[in-house]
Design an enzyme around this catalytic site. Structure first.
Site, PDB file in Angstrom:
ATOM      1  N   ASP B 143       0.843  -1.187   0.000  1.00 20.47           N
ATOM      2  CA  ASP B 143       0.000   0.000   0.000  1.00 20.47           C
ATOM      3  C   ASP B 143       0.887   1.247   0.000  1.00 20.47           C
ATOM      4  OD1 ASP B 143      -2.424   1.273  -0.083  1.00 20.47           O
ATOM      5  OD2 ASP B 143      -2.659   1.350   2.083  1.00 20.47           O
ATOM      6  N   GLU B 215     -10.804   4.052   3.080  1.00 21.48           N
ATOM      7  CA  GLU B 215      -9.894   4.890   2.299  1.00 21.48           C
ATOM      8  C   GLU B 215     -10.137   4.585   0.828  1.00 21.48           C
ATOM      9  OE1 GLU B 215      -5.814   4.493   3.632  1.00 21.48           O
ATOM     10  OE2 GLU B 215      -6.190   5.782   5.367  1.00 21.48           O
ATOM     11  N   ARG B 253      -9.146   3.832  12.882  1.00 18.01           N
ATOM     12  CA  ARG B 253      -8.297   4.988  13.215  1.00 18.01           C
ATOM     13  C   ARG B 253      -7.819   4.987  14.653  1.00 18.01           C
ATOM     14  NH1 ARG B 253      -6.738   6.147   8.266  1.00 18.01           N
ATOM     15  NH2 ARG B 253      -8.469   6.759   6.902  1.00 18.01           N
ATOM     16  N   GLN B 256      -5.129   2.392  14.908  1.00 18.41           N
ATOM     17  CA  GLN B 256      -3.976   2.881  14.143  1.00 18.41           C
ATOM     18  C   GLN B 256      -3.162   3.894  14.948  1.00 18.41           C
ATOM     19  OE1 GLN B 256      -5.191   4.409  10.313  1.00 18.41           O
ATOM     20  NE2 GLN B 256      -3.116   4.915   9.667  1.00 18.41           N
TER      21      GLN B 256
END
Lengths: 445, 445
Positions: B143, B215, B253, B256
């Protein structure tokens, strides 16, 4: 961990080489690899190491030496990778291990002959005559970061304020690695090109890595996976693990320093990873389990990372060494230099905790997936698992004993990793070696 | 990029649905997927989208509609993944595309019939009746992080000092992702559990992700790989790329934020990635290429990332949209809400630069590898490719139009991504859609 007759050091093999005192592969070990006779067009298939031989499981089948679940397991082992065998689970792994043990065990009181010896000898191939391929089709490779001594060494070198990342003591930190460039012991690895930022500069340059390093790790092969969305509890995590090998996580420190913020290492690692061919089963490692201790003044594990069995025997005492053999040493037949010696028992997180953490969010592991333990460094300076730690990032080079020194790896250097377990009253369980050599970089593209 | 007759919008198909003005799959597109009839025990195999149908390549072979290299390519397409076809390279890709174009093209001046129509109609399966699997066995998934607008939005949200990472303008930053959890459009994704650190706390908790996000990305399928140790020059990098799909890089999130230092995102991403079934070929995208510009006051690309063709046409103008459909909207048959609309042409780095950078250190790409572009956000606020940007990390929720609002994703939400290219004088080239819905988290293990 249960111990049984296959862990009894008093049992010997009728194959003399398996009974040598420093042999890595006695009857109590029986690790797996994918092999074929060197230079021949034979199919790759699974074998078990015993002494200086490989037990050819396909040959055992042809000779009708196996039956029941052990036979089914050996049929899975005729594939060119161990994935199918892995997926059969602990019952099949145990059945084949016990069957092989029984076939190659010396009759009580007589280590010179058994009735089947002639047939079984036809199923052996000398290790000196074989070549190996990767033991499994690896679907995903995850590299952990679970040695607190390594983490402390690194922050001391790299940060003015040498403080561990606040999450380190709460989770076995990990990142995804590259599968395509995983190779087998004996390979030559080309020094990578890449971007690096020289000290005091603001514009990076592209050149050959000038700070090539190794990292001493263990590779952990997943035997049985989990369904996506279904975490593996720490209490049953080890039932998903087939076994361990040696792993060299080659690292380009200058490339790593410039690229790793904010998303972690990428080109600094993905040019190569080298693993040893033999996978030592968790069953063979049972006598070497240790308590996993977390000092009372440090964070205690969250519930999903905590289990009584993990505390009582989550660690494993695996002795590990790194040796460096330079081109000059090879040419002059001088001995290689031992760079470090440590044990896997110092790791801050256990294998069960790595598996439980990896799957807590629902990520699915699959048979044949590989986990790297992260660099294994012990508590003293001589136990560091990478040159960047041993040499203070190149500032205090190590001596190779023949007048040469090393800050980082030079072209022609071979890095050799060794691993073994020893404990009074038990047979030595060895990993063989994991060797990789450095080729010069290509000229810039 | 060369344009030829297969890019000529004046050419129509004898299949009426392919000529509809807003059709994603006109004769000029011809994207590939792996499909089978829904609910049947047929083998998965490759098909090409045309109008509302799938051209079944195995059927074209049975009906002897193909010859030469196109036939060889279609034989590779009878496999349950496109890897073998990918590995045949651009000549085979072009041959099959041109052969399919010729078979389904309407005779000049007559769009109602061709001599072969009856035979060819037997080779069509309605898209409404098929199901898809992953288009390739993906060996590795990487990625990237190549939108400067996304990067700027994120640092503004997360850092007191909103400065881009100093390497961002020098390299297309990337990290390795998880292959096992990549799924196909239509899947349901379970909200992950994980560690997160609440604001003001020093002890993390384990709970369901409270900040689930998507995303918007493009997926880039590698057609032809490279040998380990041999970088792919930027000048020939696009010859290694087969085509593109839509990609949702689901992101937790809160997980993360706590886990990503120092080694990057791990559990925050690896619970799921969803891709669209149809891969649009680079050849079909040729009319939509754009100059790639680097302002004179910004760092100019290093030599290995620079090439005249990359500057003149390295970018692609692909229109992209994200839609959110809540459970309440579905139940009341209210329309879904469009959250954003942007274009891939704003990306700071091109596909050719991603491939050149990925291999500069010698990392080997393989047929079927998947690269994610990284979140695609455009220069204005409404062009942001993730909720964290659109809602200022949840502080300014978006309205769904039916009274509901969203800071982050809720259970039952479906995220739908769409993509297409349009340019006067050319046929619309569409990607279809990429849909994934959120399932509630499991109770804590």
């Amino acid at each position: 961990m249960n111990l049984d007759r296959t862990h009894d050091a008093a049992v010997k093999s009728w194959l003399a080489s398996a009974n040598e005192p420093h042999c890595d592969f006695p009857l109590q070990n029986l690790p797996y690899a994918i092999f074929r006779r060197k230079g021949e067009s034979e199919a790759f298939r699974a074998g078990i190491a015993l002494g200086d031989q490989v037990i050819d499981l396909a040959a055992l089948l042809r000779e009708r030496c196996l039956s029941g679940l052990a036979m089914q397991a050996a049929i899975a082992c005729t594939q060119p990778s161990l994935n199918e065998f892995f997926a059969m689970g602990p019952g099949a792994w145990r059945a084949l291990r016990h069957a092989a043990f029984a076939l190659f065990e010396a009759p009580a009181g007589n280590v010179s002959a058994t009735p089947d010896t002639d047939v079984l000898r036809r199923c052996l191939v000398p290790q000196a005559l074989v070549e190996y391929s990767l033991p499994a089709r690896i679907g995903d490779y995850t590299d952990f970061y679970t040695s607190i001594d390594h983490a402390r060494n690194i922050v001391k070198l790299l940060r003015p304020d040498p403080v561990l990342s606040p999450n380190f003591q709460w989770m076995p930190i990990a990142y995804h690695g590259r599968v395509s460039s995983i190779g087998i012991s004996g390979e030559e690895v080309r020094r990578p090109l890449g971007q690096r930022l020289a000290a005091g500069h603001s514009v990076p340059e592209v050149s050959a890595c000038a700070r090539l390093d190794y990292e001493l790790e263990l590779g952990i092969f997943i035997g049985v996976g989990n369904q996506q969305g279904e975490p593996i509890p720490v209490t049953s995590a080890e039932q998903h693990v087939f076994g361990l090998c040696l792993l060299n996580d080659w690292s380009a420190r200058d490339i790593q320093m410039w690229e790793s913020t904010p998303l972690g290492p990428f080109l600094a690692k993905n040019f190569a990873t080298t693993i040893s061919p033999w996978i030592v089963t968790m069953e063979a490692l049972a006598p070497f389990r240790h308590a996993w201790e977390r000092p009372a003044d440090e964070p205690q594990p969250l519930t999903y990372l905590d289990a009584p069995a993990n505390r009582s025997e989550g660690s494993i005492d695996i002795q590990l060494e790194v040796w460096l053999e330079s081109e000059r040493q090879r040419a002059s037949q001088a001995p290689a230099a031992r760079l470090s010696h440590t044990s896997f028992r110092h790791q801050y997180w256990t294998i069960a905790q790595m598996v439980a953490h990896h799957t807590i969010g629902g990520c699915n592991l699959q048979s044949g997936d590989l986990l790297g333990s992260g660099t294994i460094s012990g508590p003293t300076a001589a136990e560091a698992g990478a040159l960047i730690e041993l040499t203070a990032a190149g500032k205090t080079p190590v001596a190779l004993g023949n007048g040469e020194t090393r800050g980082f790896l030079e072209d022609g250097d071979a890095v050799v990793m060794k691993g073994w377990c020893e404990r009074p009253g038990f047979a030595r369980i060895g990993f063989g070696e994991n060797r990789g050599a450095v080729l010069p970089a290509r000229t810039v593209v």
